[in-house]
Design a protein around this motif. Structure first.
Motif, short mmCIF file in Angstrom:
data_model
loop_
_atom_site.label_atom_id
_atom_site.label_comp_id
_atom_site.label_asym_id
_atom_site.label_seq_id
_atom_site.Cartn_x
_atom_site.Cartn_y
_atom_site.Cartn_z
N THR A 35 0.83 -1.19 0.00
CA THR A 35 0.00 0.00 0.00
C THR A 35 0.87 1.25 0.00
N TRP A 36 0.26 2.37 -0.35
CA TRP A 36 0.98 3.65 -0.33
C TRP A 36 1.43 3.99 1.08
N HIS A 37 0.60 3.70 2.05
CA HIS A 37 0.98 3.98 3.44
C HIS A 37 2.21 3.18 3.84
N LYS A 38 2.21 1.89 3.56
CA LYS A 38 3.33 1.04 3.95
C LYS A 38 4.59 1.36 3.14
N ALA A 39 4.41 1.85 1.93
CA ALA A 39 5.56 2.20 1.09
C ALA A 39 6.39 3.33 1.71
N GLN A 40 5.77 4.11 2.55
CA GLN A 40 6.46 5.26 3.15
C GLN A 40 7.26 4.89 4.39
N ILE A 41 7.12 3.67 4.88
CA ILE A 41 7.76 3.29 6.15
C ILE A 41 8.59 2.01 6.00
N GLN A 42 9.18 1.82 4.84
CA GLN A 42 9.99 0.64 4.59
C GLN A 42 11.45 0.87 5.00
N ASN A 51 9.75 -2.39 -7.04
CA ASN A 51 8.44 -1.99 -6.52
C ASN A 51 8.47 -0.53 -6.08
N ALA A 52 9.51 -0.12 -5.35
CA ALA A 52 9.63 1.25 -4.87
C ALA A 52 9.70 2.24 -6.02
N GLN A 53 10.45 1.87 -7.06
CA GLN A 53 10.58 2.77 -8.20
C GLN A 53 9.31 2.83 -9.04
N GLU A 54 8.57 1.74 -9.10
CA GLU A 54 7.29 1.76 -9.79
C GLU A 54 6.33 2.74 -9.11
N ILE A 55 6.33 2.72 -7.79
CA ILE A 55 5.48 3.65 -7.05
C ILE A 55 5.98 5.07 -7.24
N ALA A 56 7.29 5.26 -7.21
CA ALA A 56 7.86 6.60 -7.41
C ALA A 56 7.48 7.14 -8.79
N ASN A 57 7.43 6.27 -9.79
CA ASN A 57 7.02 6.70 -11.12
C ASN A 57 5.56 7.13 -11.14
N ASN A 58 4.74 6.45 -10.36
CA ASN A 58 3.34 6.89 -10.20
C ASN A 58 3.30 8.27 -9.56
N VAL A 59 4.12 8.47 -8.52
CA VAL A 59 4.19 9.76 -7.84
C VAL A 59 4.52 10.87 -8.83
N LEU A 60 5.45 10.60 -9.74
CA LEU A 60 5.82 11.58 -10.76
C LEU A 60 4.63 11.90 -11.67
N LEU A 61 3.88 10.88 -12.03
CA LEU A 61 2.73 11.09 -12.91
C LEU A 61 1.65 11.94 -12.24
N TYR A 62 1.48 11.78 -10.94
CA TYR A 62 0.46 12.53 -10.22
C TYR A 62 0.90 13.96 -9.89
N GLN A 63 2.20 14.25 -9.99
CA GLN A 63 2.68 15.60 -9.69
C GLN A 63 2.26 16.57 -10.79
N HIS A 64 1.73 17.72 -10.40
CA HIS A 64 1.36 18.74 -11.37
C HIS A 64 2.58 19.58 -11.72
N ALA A 76 0.25 4.01 -4.80
CA ALA A 76 0.78 2.66 -5.05
C ALA A 76 -0.11 1.85 -6.00
N LYS A 77 -1.23 2.37 -6.36
CA LYS A 77 -2.18 1.63 -7.21
C LYS A 77 -1.63 1.52 -8.64
N PRO A 78 -1.56 0.30 -9.19
CA PRO A 78 -1.10 0.15 -10.58
C PRO A 78 -2.00 0.92 -11.54
#
Length: 366
Positions: A35-42, A51-64, A76-78
């Motif tokens: 989950t996104w929550h658990k990804a922050q406390i690894q 896995n971490a980089q996949e989520i980071a790439n999502n973070v980039l996509l959501y950034q305006h 963290a959602k695919p």
């Protein structure tokens, strides 16, 4: 013919099997979706994983493009190809970027961890863009609005609610102090972060509510012009906040060389918490099949219960306020609608650790 196998050789074989299984477990752990929550406390080493980089790439996509993020998004959602296409299209939209509900400062913490682990410059660039957004969003008086660009209404208030402003200041302070994982930040940005933190501290001290000549605590949001306690949603009236004030004091306790006015602010707030704690009560969840959700949150008597504080408290008396969507103040939690009781925290042990552990340690030091 007998074959003699030495104990040493057996131990070596067992060790190799153990290491092999451990490696398999590590690979599985890295590839397992979290989950996104658990990804922050690894652990730190996880942030170099696929896995971490996949989520980071999502973070980039959501950034305006302005550097900020919208709130309440599962990073963290695919994502499908269509979702990716739509997100890229929306990046130029400035509306809705915010620091509410952990937005923006949470994503920036995550990107810093992944950049430190991978050295991928794309994450550094996005991080620095986000820091510029936070610095630009700060009012000249030191406060932060809930949304930036400014969204008219209560969103313009200086916002402590849900850890918004304190979350930003914690991040900027860590950058200014050259703490990990932010040591990659350039000196100019560190200096700007320090100035922003200094301005933020001034507004924290300026917004602490005074009652009958005595400093108390803070409201969840304050008017950006006259700094008075301000109303937000119908159930968030001008009041003294138990939750947000505890978070502010915890922030102040971490200042390395607090000035006398900061010490006074801390001690005054702690006095308020001591004077207004509720003992002999506890908050519990109960099953209730007669209700649509099948459960409820209630306050019950317990001789060993507490300390508790209201999320909202009357400014002059310190008494807890329970306010539903009708905006009418009630004296007890069970008097407001069940939907609010289970979906919003009105009373809890917000300052228990502060009084029991953190403040005594600070007082011994200072």
């Amino acid at each position: 013919m007998k074959r003699n196998v030495s104990v040493k050789k057996i131990n070596h074989i067992v060790l190799m099997i153990f290491l092999l299984l451990g490696g398999i477990q590590l690979v599985c752990a890295q590839s397992k979706k979290i989950t996104w929550h658990k990804a922050q406390i690894q652990p730190n080493q996880w942030y170099s994983s696929k896995n971490a980089q996949e989520i980071a790439n999502n973070v980039l996509l959501y950034q305006h493009n302005n550097g900020g993020w919208q709130k309440n998004i599962d990073m963290a959602k695919p994502l499908s190809r269509e979702e990716i296409r739509q997100l890229k299209k929306e990046q130029s939209n400035k509306i809705g970027t915010t620091i509410d509900n952990g937005a923006t400062h949470t994503q920036l913490r995550y990107l810093a961890k992944v950049y430190k682990a991978t050295g991928n410059e794309i994450y550094k660039k996005a991080f620095l863009n986000g820091i510029d957004y936070l610095l630009e969003a700060q009012y000249e008086n030191g406060g932060w609005p809930q949304f930036y660009p400014i969204k008219k209404g209560y969103y313009e208030h200086i916002t402590y609610n849900d850890g918004a402003m304190i979350g930003v200041m914690e991040l900027l302070r860590n950058i200014a102090e050259n703490n990990e994982p932010y040591r990659f930040v350039d000196n100019k940005s560190k200096e700007k972060s320090q100035k922003a933190v200094d301005k933020g501290l001034k507004i924290i001290l300026a917004t602490q509510v005074e009652v009958d000549g005595k400093l108390t605590v803070w409201c969840a949001q304050h008017d950006k012009d006259d700094f008075s306690p301000a109303k937000a949603r119908a159930y968030e009236l001008p009041s003294l906040s138990g939750k947000e004030s505890a978070e502010i004091v915890e922030y102040l306790l971490k200042l390395k060389d607090p000035a006398d006015e900061v010490k006074t602010s801390i001690r005054s707030a702690v006095d308020w918490f001591e004077e207004n704690k509720i003992l002999g009560k506890k908050v519990i969840w109960v099953k209730d099949e007669s209700l649509p959700e099948g459960h409820d949150r209630v306050v019950v008597d317990d001789p060993n219960g507490g300390p508790l504080w209201g999320r909202f408290n009357e400014i002059n008396t310190g008494k807890p306020m329970f306010v539903g969507r009708d905006g009418i103040v009630k004296a007890h939690l069970n008097e407001i609608e069940q939907e609010r009781r289970i979906n919003y925290s009105y009373i809890d042990n917000y300052a228990e650790k502060l009084l029991r552990v953190d403040y005594p340690e600070w007082e011994e030091k200072h």
